[in-house]
Motif scaffolding. Structure first.
Motif, PDB file in Angstrom:
ATOM      1  N   ASP A   1       0.793  -1.192   0.005  1.00  0.00           N
ATOM      2  CA  ASP A   1      -0.055  -0.033  -0.039  1.00  0.00           C
ATOM      3  C   ASP A   1       0.925   0.979  -0.089  1.00  0.00           C
ATOM      4  OD1 ASP A   1      -2.311  -1.330  -0.101  1.00  0.00           O
ATOM      5  OD2 ASP A   1      -2.795  -1.141   2.059  1.00  0.00           O
ATOM      6  N   GLU A   2       2.032   1.086   0.996  1.00  0.00           N
ATOM      7  CA  GLU A   2       2.892   2.488   0.879  1.00  0.00           C
ATOM      8  C   GLU A   2       3.508   2.785  -0.393  1.00  0.00           C
ATOM      9  OE1 GLU A   2       4.991   3.037   4.822  1.00  0.00           O
ATOM     10  OE2 GLU A   2       4.695   0.771   4.423  1.00  0.00           O
ATOM     11  N   MET A   3       3.948   1.661  -1.163  1.00  0.00           N
ATOM     12  CA  MET A   3       4.614   1.634  -2.417  1.00  0.00           C
ATOM     13  C   MET A   3       3.468   2.136  -3.441  1.00  0.00           C
ATOM     14  SD  MET A   3       7.167  -1.257  -2.882  1.00  0.00           S
ATOM     15  CE  MET A   3       5.896  -2.595  -2.561  1.00  0.00           C
ATOM     16  N   SER A   4       2.285   1.713  -3.424  1.00  0.00           N
ATOM     17  CA  SER A   4       1.380   2.368  -4.598  1.00  0.00           C
ATOM     18  C   SER A   4       1.028   3.599  -4.115  1.00  0.00           C
ATOM     19  CB  SER A   4       0.072   1.345  -4.213  1.00  0.00           C
ATOM     20  OG  SER A   4       0.420   0.170  -4.815  1.00  0.00           O
ATOM     21  N   TYR A   5       0.704   4.233  -2.892  1.00  0.00           N
ATOM     22  CA  TYR A   5       0.295   5.670  -2.391  1.00  0.00           C
ATOM     23  C   TYR A   5       1.499   6.540  -2.803  1.00  0.00           C
ATOM     24  CZ  TYR A   5      -3.798   4.755   0.258  1.00  0.00           C
ATOM     25  OH  TYR A   5      -5.170   4.529   0.562  1.00  0.00           O
ATOM     26  N   ALA A   6       2.686   5.990  -2.574  1.00  0.00           N
ATOM     27  CA  ALA A   6       3.901   6.913  -3.128  1.00  0.00           C
ATOM     28  C   ALA A   6       3.952   6.999  -4.467  1.00  0.00           C
ATOM     29  CB  ALA A   6       5.100   6.386  -2.380  1.00  0.00           C
ATOM     30  N   GLY A   7       3.743   5.902  -5.313  1.00  0.00           N
ATOM     31  CA  GLY A   7       3.823   6.118  -6.829  1.00  0.00           C
ATOM     32  C   GLY A   7       2.974   6.734  -7.274  1.00  0.00           C
TER      33      GLY A   7
END
Length: 130
Positions: free
Chosen positions: A60-66
């Protein structure tokens, strides 16, 4: 609010021992306000100290940041609307304000974490005092 009702009735009846409160006497609502303010400030400081101490990065963190980096760079919301659509825009706003991108990885400090802290503290202040 019992204190308000008591104060109003005492004022209407002109009971000298109940209204106005004696100087130097802290009313219970003021004590509650002071305790809540201290808890919010101390909790905010503790949370700020923890920014960047994460050991792992979730999907989730990777997706939000992306998504936030994509929005901040002017490419828009690229991807599925699987995550809360407002969060990447808020993270992108903080990223643009700071003039950096959101770094992804363990021990990364980023504008997204600052955004979460600011919005979390604002929510607590509104809930406690609003």
């Amino acid at each position: 609010m019992p204190g308000v009702l008591r104060a109003r009735s005492a004022k209407l009846l002109h009971l000298p021992w109940a209204w106005p409160p004696r100087p130097g006497r802290l009313e219970s609502r003021h004590l509650v306000i002071a305790v809540l303010a201290v808890l919010i400030v101390v909790g905010g400081a503790m949370r700020y100290r923890e920014i960047g101490k994460n050991q792992r990065v979730s999907a989730d963190e990777m997706s939000y940041a992306g998504l936030a980096n994509s929005i901040a760079s002017g490419h828009g919301y690229l991807g599925q609307i699987h995550w809360a659509p407002g969060a990447p825009y808020v993270f992108a706003l903080f990223s643009r304000l700071e003039g950096s991108t959101i770094r992804i990885g363990p021990h990364a400090r980023s504008p997204a974490q600052a955004a979460q802290l600011v919005i979390g503290l604002a929510t607590l202040v509104l809930a406690a005092f609003g």
